[in-house]
Design an enzyme around this catalytic site. Structure first.
Site, PDB file in Angstrom:
ATOM      1  N   ASP A  97      -8.739  -5.799  -5.618  1.00  0.00           N
ATOM      2  CA  ASP A  97      -8.355  -4.672  -4.768  1.00  0.00           C
ATOM      3  C   ASP A  97      -9.023  -3.409  -5.304  1.00  0.00           C
ATOM      4  O   ASP A  97      -8.569  -2.811  -6.273  1.00  0.00           O
ATOM      5  CB  ASP A  97      -6.833  -4.508  -4.770  1.00  0.00           C
ATOM      6  CG  ASP A  97      -6.346  -3.502  -3.737  1.00  0.00           C
ATOM      7  OD1 ASP A  97      -7.181  -2.737  -3.209  1.00  0.00           O
ATOM      8  OD2 ASP A  97      -5.134  -3.478  -3.449  1.00  0.00           O
ATOM      9  N   HIS A 113      -7.080  -5.960  -0.780  1.00  0.00           N
ATOM     10  CA  HIS A 113      -5.882  -5.215  -0.392  1.00  0.00           C
ATOM     11  C   HIS A 113      -5.151  -5.996   0.705  1.00  0.00           C
ATOM     12  O   HIS A 113      -5.154  -5.605   1.870  1.00  0.00           O
ATOM     13  CB  HIS A 113      -6.317  -3.829   0.095  1.00  0.00           C
ATOM     14  CG  HIS A 113      -5.235  -2.799   0.108  1.00  0.00           C
ATOM     15  ND1 HIS A 113      -4.542  -2.427  -1.020  1.00  0.00           N
ATOM     16  CD2 HIS A 113      -4.718  -2.057   1.121  1.00  0.00           C
ATOM     17  CE1 HIS A 113      -3.663  -1.493  -0.704  1.00  0.00           C
ATOM     18  NE2 HIS A 113      -3.743  -1.258   0.589  1.00  0.00           N
ATOM     19  N   SER A 155       0.827  -1.194   0.000  1.00  0.00           N
ATOM     20  CA  SER A 155       0.000   0.000   0.000  1.00  0.00           C
ATOM     21  C   SER A 155       0.871   1.259   0.000  1.00  0.00           C
ATOM     22  O   SER A 155       1.713   1.422  -0.882  1.00  0.00           O
ATOM     23  CB  SER A 155      -0.974  -0.045   1.183  1.00  0.00           C
ATOM     24  OG  SER A 155      -2.012   0.891   1.018  1.00  0.00           O
TER      25      SER A 155
END
Length: 797
Positions: free
Chosen positions: A490, A521, A370
């Site tokens: 995601d 995610h 991320s």
């Protein structure tokens, strides 16, 4: 269960024997078979310290329906059947006889599980050694290889005591855990940057937290896994600053040219350096924060140092957050430059005592997921020396693609109302230190107001602020080898971030790998069906230790998880290419789809409020055949498939339409239609604390993607959003005359999706997306010219 394995090497027999000896096994092909078997099987119980204790362990293992391993060895055998060896091997790998496999036929289970085996009986000591070498590199029920499992039980704990000086140990091209992670040196330094983001006239000092093997104090130099982690020192409550989705979509009266939205790099300020009053070799501060990334912890026990730095505007550092701005990139680069000896750091913030990374080889890999992966990608696009590779999991390659889409404010999935200013507040952990905050609070609030203004929630347009956060612009500068990992489901950091970066570096003379999974995610290093840790071990051993292990050729260019066949990962040459393996089909929305109507009125906001929906419940309802939103969408279906097909690439929509307003939101969802038990988008826990990261060290859960317990009628494959005033790009504006037809083009999110025979493709066209766009209260009527509209679908053949 399937234990896919991409990172196993098969060296010639001489190398196998040498490596077996190197890890302390008796491995002489000239030894008697029975003696070699006794020595080897005894060695596989390192937790048993005496012969009597080992004998008891051997007696717990069945060779066949008639003998235990202890009884079999007592007969001093001169050979071993293939079946008997693999009966023993499976039990050593953690599988249970009678429960997991049949002692009369272990190969049925091995084939189903994708476990390797020799194809003949063991009639010589050489055969036994080959079988043992393969066994040590075979994956266990606990995800890791058998050698890893042995090391977790203490098999290699005394390795360094037998060496003249500390060293790394390689086996099968991968570095092994011969360092005690519990004894890691933990320290903190402050790195001097070139920036002054808090405008106090001084260079921002950036705190870096270090965990390095204790062996570095004995002269060993080690490579570094560096994670730029803005969350490292905590986050803040952002409830008060989270935006309430706007209720009015602004009519855009003017746009901009490409030149007007192109950001030009700012010249760095000529700031004075912090004074230097001496140099030290030992840090003054202990690293009180614990390492928080299991992937890094796994490699700490293998002789890599691990470094975290939260960057500007975080606790114990100077500066202000800029949400992906050049300053955050420069902060990550500054850490790399210190690790490679090209930048100074201090032992504390005031005394001016410098310290070098004298324990570092100057070879760095950046890791993380991320925001952490985002900064790895950003740093790579600077071409900074010393950064050998990045392992970037679900990273953002352009922040516009995270918070905006085609001229719209589009929140990341699951975070409606978040924006760049909200994330800046979230990660501004300097505010956790009251003594620090009282001196900077007013300046920070002024800085934050600038972010809020520049992000421009009014128009959603691409501008210079967003352009400065588009790392793909500088992809041609990437020198580091690249591993990208991304979830095909995601909807937070959407797949376009990975695929567009992948395309941007396609022609560069670097090594590059892509792993696509069926999750959202999430990490995949602890997903049991994939040997991701071994894959990255092979990769990092090559990149950071210089081992010629063939990682660049052994590891597939692209690995993709199937969404129908459980625990199935396939290797490909590339994503959406080469042309010989792909075909695109353009389907007319009138002749190739069935639809009850060609128009709808968007009442989504009113329905959302009346149903008391959430973002999550809306996302389910909008793709459900019978839904409260049925009148706020166009539902188009294709006939059931006659054979399996695999979508791979970027679906593209050409749409001719008219609306009764001067502006509008258009959302599109491509759907897999048909009752089925589909994979959950979050991997389920299959072994709590089952993955051990080192001997007597940390653990983490083992996970696996599984089909849901109950069937569902549909599943989202891909989606896209567009401001209808931005049909060409996100900065040029088109005026819309209500009632007059116009044309738009829209790319949906990249996908790889297996559609089984009998399923249907459905296309959902609707207005506002309650989960991601703003929520206009004014209704808009949409008339779609189906005959002059089409969707182009890419397929792997």
């Amino acid at each position: 269960m399937k234990l896919n394995q991409f990172a196993r090497l098969t060296p010639d027999f001489k190398v196998q024997v040498a490596e077996l000896k190197q890890i302390g096994l008796q491995a002489d092909p000239d030894d008697a078979f029975s003696q070699s078997a006794t020595d080897l099987f005894n060695a596989f119980f390192p937790e048993a310290y005496t012969l009597a204790a080992k004998e008891d362990k051997l007696a717990q293992v069945a060779v066949n329906m008639d003998q235990t391993l202890a009884a079999w060895l007592a007969k001093k055998p001169s050979k071993m059947t293939r079946r008997d060896f693999y009966n023993v091997a499976l039990q050593l790998l953690g599988f249970e006889a009678f429960t997991d496999f049949d002692l009369n036929d272990p190969f049925k289970m091995m084939t189903a599980t994708k476990l390797p085996s020799l194809d003949h009986d063991l009639t010589s000591t050489a055969d036994l050694l080959k079988a043992v070498y393969l066994l040590l590199n075979t994956r266990t029920k606990h995800l890791v290889s058998y050698l890893d499992d042995l090391a977790n039980r203490g098999f290699l704990k005394d390795f360094q005591k037998k060496q003249k000086k500390p060293t790394h140990l390689l086996f099968n091209g991968k570095v092994q855990q011969v360092f005690d992670a519990r004894q890691a040196v933990r320290e903190v330094v402050w790195i001097e940057s070139d920036m002054d983001t808090d405008h106090d006239g001084q260079r921002d000092l950036l705190e870096a937290t270090i965990y390095r093997p204790k062996a570095t104090d004995q002269g060993l130099k080690v490579p570094v896994l560096f994670t730029a982690n803005p969350y490292f020192h905590g986050t803040n409550d952002v409830t008060a600053v989270t935006h309430v989705p706007e209720t009015t979509l602004a009519v855009k009266t003017h746009g901009a040219s490409k030149a007007e939205v192109t950001a030009n790099p700012e010249e760095p300020a000529n700031l004075p350096h912090h004074p230097v009053n001496g140099e030290a070799t030992q840090a003054e501060a202990y690293a009180e924060e614990n390492s928080m990334y299991a992937f890094n912890d796994y490699f700490l026990a293998r002789g890599f140092a691990v470094v975290y730095s939260a960057g500007v505007g975080t606790r114990y550092s100077d500066g202000f957050r800029t949400t992906g701005g050049p300053e955050e990139t420069d902060g990550a680069v500054a850490v790399i430059e210190w690790l490679t000896g090209k930048r100074r750091a201090f032992t504390n913030r005031t005394d001016g005592i410098t310290i070098k990374a004298w324990w570092s080889t100057g070879l760095v890999a950046m890791t993380g997921k991320s925001y952490l992966a985002t900064l790895a990608m950003a740093a790579a696009t600077t071409g900074v020396d010393g950064l050998k590779t990045i392992v970037a999991d679900a990273g953002i390659s352009s922040w516009y693609d995270y918070y905006r889409e085609n001229g719209l404010v589009v929140a990341p999935g699951g975070f409606q109302g978040e924006d760049a200013d909200v994330l800046a507040v979230d990660t501004f952990s300097r505010q956790k230190s009251g003594g620090d905050l009282i001196n900077i609070k007013q300046a920070w609030e002024k800085h934050l107001a600038t972010i809020t203004h520049d992000q421009d929630r009014t128009t959603g347009a691409y501008n210079t602020w967003w352009d400065a956060r588009n790392y793909r612009k500088n992809a041609n500068k990437v020198k580091a080898d690249v591993v990208l990992i991304h979830g095909l489901n995601d909807w937070n950091v959407k797949p376009t971030n990975a695929i567009k970066f992948w395309e941007a570096i396609a022609d560069l003379p670097i090594q590059k790998k892509l792993v696509l999974h069926q999750g959202q995610h999430v990490y995949v290093h602890n997903v049991r069906s994939l040997d991701f840790l071994d894959m990255m071990n092979l990769w990092l051993t090559h990149e950071l230790l210089g081992e010629a292990n063939g990682a660049e050729d052994v590891l597939p260019n692209v690995v993709v998880q199937d969404n129908v066949a459980v625990q199935t990962w396939s290797a490909y040459q590339n994503f959406a290419s080469p042309a010989a393996e792909h075909v695109t089909n353009t389907r007319n929305l009138k002749t190739d789809f069935e639809a009850a109507t060609d128009q709808f009125t968007d009442h989504a906001t009113a329905t959302f409020n009346a149903q008391h929906d959430t973002s999550a419940s809306f996302e389910t309802a909008i793709i459900t055949p019978n839904s409260a939103y049925a009148n706020s969408r166009l539902w188009l279906t294709q006939p059931p498939l006659e054979r399996d097909q695999t979508l791979e690439g970027i679906p593209h929509l050409e749409l001719t339409l008219a609306i009764d307003a001067p502006t509008g939101i258009l959302s599109v969802r491509l759907i897999d239609l048909g009752m089925a038990k589909r994979f959950g988008e979050t991997a389920a826990t299959v072994a709590l604390n089952g993955l051990q990261l080192g001997f007597d060290y940390k653990t983490t859960d083992i996970l696996e993607f599984k089909p849901t317990a109950k069937p569902t009628p549909s599943k989202l494959i891909s989606l896209g959003h567009i401001n209808l005033q931005n049909p060409k790009n996100a900065y040029e504006v088109q005026r819309i005359t209500p009632g007059q037809p116009f044309h738009i083009s829209l790319d949906l999110q990249p996908t790889h999706y297996h559609l089984p025979a009998g399923r249907q493709l459905a296309l959902v066209i609707h207005g506002a997306d309650m989960a991601q766009t703003i929520r206009p209260i004014k209704t808009t009527h949409y008339q779609i010219d189906l005959a002059n509209s089409s969707i182009t679908l890419p397929y792997r053949i």
